[in-house]
Design a protein around this motif. Structure first.
Motif, PDB file in Angstrom:
ATOM      1  N   CYS A   5       0.963  -0.961  -3.216  1.00 19.16           N
ATOM      2  CA  CYS A   5      -0.289  -1.385  -3.844  1.00 19.16           C
ATOM      3  C   CYS A   5      -1.464  -0.800  -3.064  1.00 19.16           C
ATOM      4  N   ILE A   6      -2.427  -0.233  -3.778  1.00 18.94           N
ATOM      5  CA  ILE A   6      -3.542   0.414  -3.094  1.00 18.94           C
ATOM      6  C   ILE A   6      -4.488  -0.597  -2.444  1.00 18.94           C
ATOM      7  N   VAL A   7      -4.399  -1.858  -2.833  1.00 17.70           N
ATOM      8  CA  VAL A   7      -5.270  -2.874  -2.231  1.00 17.70           C
ATOM      9  C   VAL A   7      -4.582  -3.570  -1.064  1.00 17.70           C
ATOM     10  N   CYS A   8      -3.430  -4.187  -1.333  1.00 16.30           N
ATOM     11  CA  CYS A   8      -2.831  -5.031  -0.287  1.00 16.30           C
ATOM     12  C   CYS A   8      -1.729  -4.327   0.501  1.00 16.30           C
ATOM     13  N   GLY A   9      -1.179  -3.250  -0.045  1.00 17.28           N
ATOM     14  CA  GLY A   9      -0.174  -2.507   0.697  1.00 17.28           C
ATOM     15  C   GLY A   9       1.249  -3.005   0.542  1.00 17.28           C
ATOM     16  N   THR A  10       1.462  -3.943  -0.374  1.00 18.75           N
ATOM     17  CA  THR A  10       2.844  -4.384  -0.578  1.00 18.75           C
ATOM     18  C   THR A  10       3.559  -3.421  -1.519  1.00 18.75           C
ATOM     19  N   VAL A  11       4.873  -3.529  -1.576  1.00 18.01           N
ATOM     20  CA  VAL A  11       5.654  -2.679  -2.458  1.00 18.01           C
ATOM     21  C   VAL A  11       5.306  -3.033  -3.901  1.00 18.01           C
ATOM     22  N   SER A  12       5.097  -2.003  -4.713  1.00 19.55           N
ATOM     23  CA  SER A  12       4.669  -2.245  -6.083  1.00 19.55           C
ATOM     24  C   SER A  12       5.092  -1.071  -6.948  1.00 19.55           C
ATOM     25  N   ASP A  13       5.387  -1.342  -8.218  1.00 16.71           N
ATOM     26  CA  ASP A  13       5.730  -0.224  -9.089  1.00 16.71           C
ATOM     27  C   ASP A  13       4.498   0.301  -9.829  1.00 16.71           C
ATOM     28  N   LYS A  14       3.355  -0.328  -9.579  1.00 17.37           N
ATOM     29  CA  LYS A  14       2.109   0.163 -10.159  1.00 17.37           C
ATOM     30  C   LYS A  14       1.093   0.368  -9.044  1.00 17.37           C
ATOM     31  N   GLU A  15      -0.054   0.939  -9.412  1.00  9.29           N
ATOM     32  CA  GLU A  15      -1.099   1.167  -8.425  1.00  9.29           C
ATOM     33  C   GLU A  15      -1.566  -0.158  -7.811  1.00  9.29           C
ATOM     34  N   LEU A  16      -1.721  -1.162  -8.685  1.00  9.72           N
ATOM     35  CA  LEU A  16      -2.074  -2.512  -8.239  1.00  9.72           C
ATOM     36  C   LEU A  16      -0.837  -3.384  -8.389  1.00  9.72           C
ATOM     37  N   CYS A  17      -0.519  -4.162  -7.368  1.00 12.76           N
ATOM     38  CA  CYS A  17       0.660  -5.019  -7.472  1.00 12.76           C
ATOM     39  C   CYS A  17       0.371  -6.188  -8.410  1.00 12.76           C
ATOM     40  N   ARG A  18       1.416  -6.901  -8.753  1.00 12.51           N
ATOM     41  CA  ARG A  18       1.342  -8.039  -9.663  1.00 12.51           C
ATOM     42  C   ARG A  18       0.326  -9.081  -9.173  1.00 12.51           C
ATOM     43  N   ILE A  19       0.297  -9.298  -7.857  1.00  9.09           N
ATOM     44  CA  ILE A  19      -0.580 -10.342  -7.301  1.00  9.09           C
ATOM     45  C   ILE A  19      -2.041  -9.884  -7.322  1.00  9.09           C
ATOM     46  N   CYS A  20      -2.297  -8.655  -6.881  1.00  5.36           N
ATOM     47  CA  CYS A  20      -3.683  -8.154  -6.886  1.00  5.36           C
ATOM     48  C   CYS A  20      -4.222  -8.022  -8.309  1.00  5.36           C
ATOM     49  N   ALA A  21      -3.332  -7.764  -9.256  1.00  5.99           N
ATOM     50  CA  ALA A  21      -3.768  -7.589 -10.641  1.00  5.99           C
ATOM     51  C   ALA A  21      -3.981  -8.918 -11.353  1.00  5.99           C
ATOM     52  N   ASP A  22      -3.560 -10.015 -10.732  1.00  2.61           N
ATOM     53  CA  ASP A  22      -3.630 -11.330 -11.369  1.00  2.61           C
ATOM     54  C   ASP A  22      -5.008 -11.961 -11.142  1.00  2.61           C
ATOM     55  N   SER A  23      -5.781 -12.100 -12.223  1.00  2.71           N
ATOM     56  CA  SER A  23      -7.151 -12.594 -12.087  1.00  2.71           C
ATOM     57  C   SER A  23      -7.207 -14.062 -11.695  1.00  2.71           C
ATOM     58  N   ARG A  24      -6.079 -14.768 -11.803  1.00  3.02           N
ATOM     59  CA  ARG A  24      -6.079 -16.195 -11.420  1.00  3.02           C
ATOM     60  C   ARG A  24      -5.956 -16.389  -9.913  1.00  3.02           C
ATOM     61  N   ARG A  25      -5.574 -15.337  -9.209  1.00  6.77           N
ATOM     62  CA  ARG A  25      -5.429 -15.481  -7.755  1.00  6.77           C
ATOM     63  C   ARG A  25      -6.809 -15.516  -7.104  1.00  6.77           C
ATOM     64  N   ASP A  26      -6.933 -16.369  -6.108  1.00  6.60           N
ATOM     65  CA  ASP A  26      -8.199 -16.604  -5.409  1.00  6.60           C
ATOM     66  C   ASP A  26      -8.572 -15.378  -4.552  1.00  6.60           C
ATOM     67  N   ARG A  27      -9.704 -14.766  -4.882  1.00 11.91           N
ATOM     68  CA  ARG A  27     -10.126 -13.579  -4.154  1.00 11.91           C
ATOM     69  C   ARG A  27     -10.767 -13.899  -2.814  1.00 11.91           C
ATOM     70  N   SER A  28     -11.081 -15.170  -2.583  1.00  7.87           N
ATOM     71  CA  SER A  28     -11.791 -15.515  -1.347  1.00  7.87           C
ATOM     72  C   SER A  28     -10.834 -15.701  -0.160  1.00  7.87           C
ATOM     73  N   MET A  29      -9.536 -15.701  -0.436  1.00  6.47           N
ATOM     74  CA  MET A  29      -8.563 -15.903   0.641  1.00  6.47           C
ATOM     75  C   MET A  29      -7.607 -14.729   0.760  1.00  6.47           C
ATOM     76  N   ILE A  30      -7.430 -14.269   1.993  1.00  8.28           N
ATOM     77  CA  ILE A  30      -6.467 -13.200   2.240  1.00  8.28           C
ATOM     78  C   ILE A  30      -5.452 -13.676   3.279  1.00  8.28           C
ATOM     79  N   CYS A  31      -4.191 -13.570   2.949  1.00  9.73           N
ATOM     80  CA  CYS A  31      -3.122 -13.907   3.883  1.00  9.73           C
ATOM     81  C   CYS A  31      -2.572 -12.598   4.458  1.00  9.73           C
TER      82      CYS A  31
END
Ligand SMILES: [Zn+2]
Length: 160
Positions: free
Chosen positions: A14-40
């Motif tokens: 994933c170009i944002v978080c760096g996890t393994v992904s089959d797309k440019e953006l992973c499932r989590i980064c692409a999910d608009s329901r995930r809270d953008r104010s917190m990064i683990c």
């Protein structure tokens, strides 16, 4: 060996978080329901899966690609630390990052990495830096912690 190489070459990140992904953006980064104010912040993509299994975290991730290990030649430049600092200092879709949870492994390298990250991010205004609560088996690997223990460590995280 050649087959293994092909598999490795086929892996995307994933170009944002760096996890393994089959797309440019992973499932989590692409999910608009995930809270953008917190990064683990985790060491490896498999740690993302471990934290996801707890269902306690609704934010996004940042994969460092390892932990600081100077004796084996792993310094800050070998990890995705600069990318993390850029993310923390930049609004994501108009949302400021207000909390970074450091979830590196509970071992010597993981602790050294956490200490370094706290030092680097201490001066970001309005940013809370938290660390998983103790209770994880020391010397272990985050991915081997059971969901309950890891979930408790996450909800009981403490401010650094
Ligand atoms: Zn991602």
């Amino acid at each position: 060996m050649r087959a293994l190489q092909r598999i490795r070459d086929g892996v995307q990140f994933c170009i944002v978080c760096g996890t393994v992904s089959d797309k440019e953006l992973c499932r989590i980064c692409a999910d608009s329901r995930r809270d953008r104010s917190m990064i683990c912040v985790v060491e490896e993509p498999k740690d993302v899966q471990a934290v996801e299994r707890t269902r306690e975290f609704k934010g996004r991730y940042h994969v460092l690609g390892g932990a600081l290990d100077p004796l084996n030649g792993v310094g800050p430049d070998q990890l995705r630390i600069r990318e993390l600092l850029t993310r923390v200092g930049t609004q994501d879709d108009g949302v400021d990052v207000t909390e970074v949870i450091i979830a590196t492994d509970p071992n010597t390298e993981g602790e050294a990495t956490a200490t370094y990250l706290v030092r680097m991010m201490r001066d970001f205004p309005g940013l809370a830096i938290t660390r998983l609560a103790s209770g994880l088996p020391m010397g272990g690997d985050l991915e081997f912690a059971d969901e309950l223990t890891l979930g408790r460590a996450l909800t009981g995280r403490r401010r650094m």
